[in-house]
Design a protein around this motif. Structure first.
Motif, PDB file in Angstrom:
ATOM      1  N   ASN A 231      39.436  79.514  30.816  1.00 56.96           N
ATOM      2  CA  ASN A 231      39.820  80.359  29.684  1.00 56.96           C
ATOM      3  C   ASN A 231      40.816  79.677  28.760  1.00 56.96           C
ATOM      4  O   ASN A 231      40.959  80.048  27.596  1.00 56.96           O
ATOM      5  CB  ASN A 231      40.405  81.691  30.183  1.00 56.96           C
ATOM      6  N   CYS A 232      41.512  78.669  29.287  1.00 56.67           N
ATOM      7  CA  CYS A 232      42.461  77.935  28.452  1.00 56.67           C
ATOM      8  C   CYS A 232      41.772  77.269  27.269  1.00 56.67           C
ATOM      9  O   CYS A 232      42.391  77.027  26.221  1.00 56.67           O
ATOM     10  CB  CYS A 232      43.200  76.885  29.276  1.00 56.67           C
ATOM     11  N   LEU A 233      40.482  77.002  27.403  1.00 56.13           N
ATOM     12  CA  LEU A 233      39.747  76.364  26.309  1.00 56.13           C
ATOM     13  C   LEU A 233      39.447  77.337  25.177  1.00 56.13           C
ATOM     14  O   LEU A 233      39.043  76.924  24.093  1.00 56.13           O
ATOM     15  CB  LEU A 233      38.441  75.769  26.846  1.00 56.13           C
ATOM     16  N   ASN A 234      39.623  78.619  25.428  1.00 57.09           N
ATOM     17  CA  ASN A 234      39.385  79.618  24.392  1.00 57.09           C
ATOM     18  C   ASN A 234      40.667  80.045  23.687  1.00 57.09           C
ATOM     19  O   ASN A 234      40.646  80.924  22.836  1.00 57.09           O
ATOM     20  CB  ASN A 234      38.688  80.841  24.991  1.00 57.09           C
ATOM     21  N   ARG A 235      41.776  79.441  24.080  1.00 62.73           N
ATOM     22  CA  ARG A 235      43.040  79.725  23.391  1.00 62.73           C
ATOM     23  C   ARG A 235      43.071  79.005  22.042  1.00 62.73           C
ATOM     24  O   ARG A 235      42.461  77.947  21.874  1.00 62.73           O
ATOM     25  CB  ARG A 235      44.234  79.264  24.231  1.00 62.73           C
ATOM     26  N   SER A 236      43.792  79.565  21.098  1.00 62.51           N
ATOM     27  CA  SER A 236      43.992  78.904  19.807  1.00 62.51           C
ATOM     28  C   SER A 236      45.108  77.892  19.953  1.00 62.51           C
ATOM     29  O   SER A 236      46.269  78.247  20.186  1.00 62.51           O
ATOM     30  CB  SER A 236      44.349  79.941  18.724  1.00 62.51           C
ATOM     31  N   LEU A 237      44.757  76.628  19.845  1.00 63.02           N
ATOM     32  CA  LEU A 237      45.738  75.556  19.987  1.00 63.02           C
ATOM     33  C   LEU A 237      46.173  75.057  18.607  1.00 63.02           C
ATOM     34  O   LEU A 237      45.529  75.311  17.599  1.00 63.02           O
ATOM     35  CB  LEU A 237      45.139  74.412  20.804  1.00 63.02           C
ATOM     36  N   GLY A 238      47.270  74.332  18.585  1.00 60.78           N
ATOM     37  CA  GLY A 238      47.791  73.813  17.322  1.00 60.78           C
ATOM     38  C   GLY A 238      48.468  74.876  16.487  1.00 60.78           C
ATOM     39  O   GLY A 238      48.490  74.787  15.250  1.00 60.78           O
ATOM     40  N   GLN A 239      49.029  75.889  17.157  1.00 59.62           N
ATOM     41  CA  GLN A 239      49.687  76.989  16.447  1.00 59.62           C
ATOM     42  C   GLN A 239      51.208  76.793  16.420  1.00 59.62           C
ATOM     43  O   GLN A 239      51.770  76.082  17.258  1.00 59.62           O
ATOM     44  CB  GLN A 239      49.365  78.322  17.128  1.00 59.62           C
ATOM     45  N   PRO A 240      51.909  77.411  15.444  1.00 60.70           N
ATOM     46  CA  PRO A 240      53.377  77.317  15.400  1.00 60.70           C
ATOM     47  C   PRO A 240      54.014  77.964  16.638  1.00 60.70           C
ATOM     48  O   PRO A 240      53.434  78.865  17.256  1.00 60.70           O
ATOM     49  CB  PRO A 240      53.743  78.102  14.126  1.00 60.70           C
ATOM     50  N   ASP A 241      55.177  77.480  16.996  1.00 62.48           N
ATOM     51  CA  ASP A 241      55.986  78.074  18.077  1.00 62.48           C
ATOM     52  C   ASP A 241      55.274  78.085  19.427  1.00 62.48           C
ATOM     53  O   ASP A 241      55.419  79.019  20.220  1.00 62.48           O
ATOM     54  CB  ASP A 241      56.415  79.511  17.706  1.00 62.48           C
ATOM     55  N   GLU A 242      54.484  77.056  19.700  1.00 66.86           N
ATOM     56  CA  GLU A 242      53.833  76.962  21.001  1.00 66.86           C
ATOM     57  C   GLU A 242      54.848  76.569  22.066  1.00 66.86           C
ATOM     58  O   GLU A 242      55.815  75.857  21.794  1.00 66.86           O
ATOM     59  CB  GLU A 242      52.705  75.918  20.963  1.00 66.86           C
ATOM     60  N   GLN A 243      54.639  77.054  23.272  1.00 67.24           N
ATOM     61  CA  GLN A 243      55.519  76.696  24.381  1.00 67.24           C
ATOM     62  C   GLN A 243      55.357  75.215  24.697  1.00 67.24           C
ATOM     63  O   GLN A 243      54.237  74.709  24.762  1.00 67.24           O
ATOM     64  CB  GLN A 243      55.194  77.543  25.609  1.00 67.24           C
ATOM     65  N   GLU A 244      56.472  74.520  24.891  1.00 67.84           N
ATOM     66  CA  GLU A 244      56.424  73.087  25.110  1.00 67.84           C
ATOM     67  C   GLU A 244      56.659  72.716  26.565  1.00 67.84           C
ATOM     68  O   GLU A 244      57.239  73.491  27.339  1.00 67.84           O
ATOM     69  CB  GLU A 244      57.455  72.383  24.220  1.00 67.84           C
ATOM     70  N   PHE A 245      56.190  71.535  26.918  1.00 62.86           N
ATOM     71  CA  PHE A 245      56.450  70.974  28.234  1.00 62.86           C
ATOM     72  C   PHE A 245      57.902  70.510  28.242  1.00 62.86           C
ATOM     73  O   PHE A 245      58.286  69.607  27.498  1.00 62.86           O
ATOM     74  CB  PHE A 245      55.504  69.801  28.503  1.00 62.86           C
ATOM     75  N   ASP A 246      58.724  71.132  29.075  1.00 52.83           N
ATOM     76  CA  ASP A 246      60.169  70.883  29.115  1.00 52.83           C
ATOM     77  C   ASP A 246      60.513  70.149  30.405  1.00 52.83           C
ATOM     78  O   ASP A 246      60.331  70.684  31.504  1.00 52.83           O
ATOM     79  CB  ASP A 246      60.914  72.219  29.037  1.00 52.83           C
ATOM     80  N   PHE A 247      61.011  68.920  30.278  1.00 56.29           N
ATOM     81  CA  PHE A 247      61.320  68.125  31.462  1.00 56.29           C
ATOM     82  C   PHE A 247      62.464  68.712  32.285  1.00 56.29           C
ATOM     83  O   PHE A 247      62.665  68.323  33.434  1.00 56.29           O
ATOM     84  CB  PHE A 247      61.647  66.680  31.064  1.00 56.29           C
ATOM     85  N   ASN A 248      63.196  69.633  31.707  1.00 55.11           N
ATOM     86  CA  ASN A 248      64.243  70.317  32.470  1.00 55.11           C
ATOM     87  C   ASN A 248      63.666  71.437  33.338  1.00 55.11           C
ATOM     88  O   ASN A 248      64.334  71.942  34.238  1.00 55.11           O
ATOM     89  CB  ASN A 248      65.298  70.905  31.520  1.00 55.11           C
ATOM     90  N   VAL A 249      62.441  71.802  33.038  1.00 53.26           N
ATOM     91  CA  VAL A 249      61.790  72.902  33.752  1.00 53.26           C
ATOM     92  C   VAL A 249      60.560  72.432  34.526  1.00 53.26           C
ATOM     93  O   VAL A 249      60.343  72.832  35.671  1.00 53.26           O
ATOM     94  CB  VAL A 249      61.372  74.024  32.771  1.00 53.26           C
ATOM     95  N   HIS A 250      59.791  71.563  33.901  1.00 52.66           N
ATOM     96  CA  HIS A 250      58.515  71.139  34.470  1.00 52.66           C
ATOM     97  C   HIS A 250      58.585  69.700  34.973  1.00 52.66           C
ATOM     98  O   HIS A 250      59.376  68.890  34.486  1.00 52.66           O
ATOM     99  CB  HIS A 250      57.413  71.251  33.406  1.00 52.66           C
ATOM    100  N   LYS A 251      57.727  69.405  35.934  1.00 48.95           N
ATOM    101  CA  LYS A 251      57.650  68.058  36.488  1.00 48.95           C
ATOM    102  C   LYS A 251      56.273  67.460  36.197  1.00 48.95           C
ATOM    103  O   LYS A 251      55.260  68.168  36.201  1.00 48.95           O
ATOM    104  CB  LYS A 251      57.873  68.086  38.005  1.00 48.95           C
ATOM    105  N   LEU A 252      56.248  66.152  35.977  1.00 46.88           N
ATOM    106  CA  LEU A 252      54.976  65.484  35.745  1.00 46.88           C
ATOM    107  C   LEU A 252      54.027  65.696  36.920  1.00 46.88           C
ATOM    108  O   LEU A 252      52.815  65.855  36.737  1.00 46.88           O
ATOM    109  CB  LEU A 252      55.187  63.981  35.516  1.00 46.88           C
ATOM    110  N   GLU A 253      54.568  65.695  38.111  1.00 44.49           N
ATOM    111  CA  GLU A 253      53.727  65.817  39.302  1.00 44.49           C
ATOM    112  C   GLU A 253      53.055  67.185  39.407  1.00 44.49           C
ATOM    113  O   GLU A 253      52.124  67.369  40.198  1.00 44.49           O
ATOM    114  CB  GLU A 253      54.540  65.563  40.560  1.00 44.49           C
ATOM    115  N   ASP A 254      53.497  68.161  38.591  1.00 47.62           N
ATOM    116  CA  ASP A 254      52.890  69.496  38.613  1.00 47.62           C
ATOM    117  C   ASP A 254      51.726  69.625  37.641  1.00 47.62           C
ATOM    118  O   ASP A 254      51.040  70.651  37.625  1.00 47.62           O
ATOM    119  CB  ASP A 254      53.945  70.564  38.282  1.00 47.62           C
ATOM    120  N   ILE A 255      51.497  68.601  36.817  1.00 46.34           N
ATOM    121  CA  ILE A 255      50.396  68.653  35.851  1.00 46.34           C
ATOM    122  C   ILE A 255      49.061  68.518  36.577  1.00 46.34           C
ATOM    123  O   ILE A 255      48.860  67.591  37.351  1.00 46.34           O
ATOM    124  CB  ILE A 255      50.527  67.530  34.796  1.00 46.34           C
TER     125      ILE A 255
END
Length: 326
Positions: free
Chosen positions: A97-121
């Motif tokens: 379903n992620c492929l049906n989301r509208s991408l490239g929109q303003p104020d999108e949630q970002e990957f935050d290295f203080n919150v997320h880890k590369l190993e979780d991708i």
């Protein structure tokens, strides 16, 4: 999902736009992490963005546009052929379903290295295009491609080796699914089948194939067809029957089907019948496989040589015949 009939040529035209306008389009990369379906926009420096864009467009050019051996088939008609791109025409699993989301929109949630880890991708979404049109590539990230500081890494620096002190990951140009003009195309069917709740979708679709066979009233022991649905290999075949059986679509009568099974060399004595020979009895694995092939009209006879063939690739010939008629 209702899908229109598409050709490889139409897809090539759509994709060629991005290759030929590489300098006029941008790339945005999103990460999907374990346990969270929200695409997180990744902040990537401009030179790296340019490199990623070239990497994936080069693969699209080489593996899709310039690949004359590549065949386009509906996913519901998936068979054993290689070099096939599958047009997604069945129910979409929740994981996609992620492929049906509208991408490239303003104020999108970002990957935050203080919150997320590369190993979780676990997935990257590579969005290539502009405001007017875009394609999205769905790329899984295997743990082997993500390198954290649990290990020790060295990289060449001039004439020496130096330590890499930050986490990093490797991005190759392969991807499993591409979205073009609201249509999904599966590049790597085997991997997709392993990843999603895809099996449950296929089994659900296969139930329609079982019902179509039941409505024919030609199989004496329908319980064996029901048992096949639990095996995804057969479930896929039953999905093909539901969506694309030429025999069912043409309304071939049971007497003709049974007579064909009695006389065609490959089928003779390998498919058995009930006592009065009005129904087929599927009592062996071989007979189950052969019966499904019968429904898919896979057994052909050359008009030129009179040789007998077992052929699943009938779509190309049909297309050529249509072109001659028209």
């Amino acid at each position: 999902m209702t899908a229109q009939v598409l050709t490889k040529e139409q897809l090539d035209v759509d994709l060629r736009y991005y290759v030929e306008n590489k300098d006029l389009i941008a790339v945005i990369v999103y990460a999907i992490t374990k346990g969270d379906p929200t695409p997180l926009r990744m902040d990537i420096e401009a030179p790296a963005q340019s490199g990623l864009k070239s990497l994936f467009l080069d693969v699209i050019q080489k593996d899709v546009i310039d690949n004359e051996e590549l065949t386009l088939l509906p996913l519901s008609s998936a068979d054993e052929r290689g070099k096939v791109l599958y047009h997604y025409d069945i129910e979409i699993p929740e994981e996609l379903n992620c492929l049906n989301r509208s991408l490239g929109q303003p104020d999108e949630q970002e990957f935050d290295f203080n919150v997320h880890k590369l190993e979780d991708i676990r997935v990257l979404l590579i969005c290539i295009g502009n405001v007017g049109r875009q394609i999205i590539l769905y790329k899984t990230m295997a743990p082997v491609n993500i390198f954290s500081q649990d290990s020790f890494f060295l990289v060449k620096s001039d004439t020496r080796l130096k330590e890499i002190k930050e986490d990093f990951f490797r991005v190759s140009g392969n991807f499993q699914i591409i979205k073009v003009n609201e249509n999904l195309f599966v590049v790597d069917l085997r991997l997709v089948e392993k990843m999603f709740g895809f099996h449950e979708v296929i089994k659900k679709e296969a139930t329609q194939g079982m019902q179509a066979i039941s409505d024919m009233n030609i199989v004496a022991n329908m319980n064996v067809i029901e048992e096949l649905i639990a095996d995804v290999k057969y479930a896929r075949k039953l999905t093909r029957v539901a969506k694309a059986s030429p025999v069912i679509k043409a309304g071939i009568d049971n007497l003709s089907i049974i007579q064909f099974c009695k006389t065609y060399p490959t089928l003779k004595d390998r498919i058995r019948f009930n006592e009065d020979e009005t129904m087929i009895s599927l009592d062996t694995k071989v007979s189950k496989d052969l019966f499904i092939k019968v429904l898919m009209d896979d057994f052909l006879t050359s008009q030129l040589t009179k040789f007998y063939y077992d052929s699943i690739a009938k779509d190309t010939l049909a297309a050529e015949e249509d072109a001659v008629v028209n």
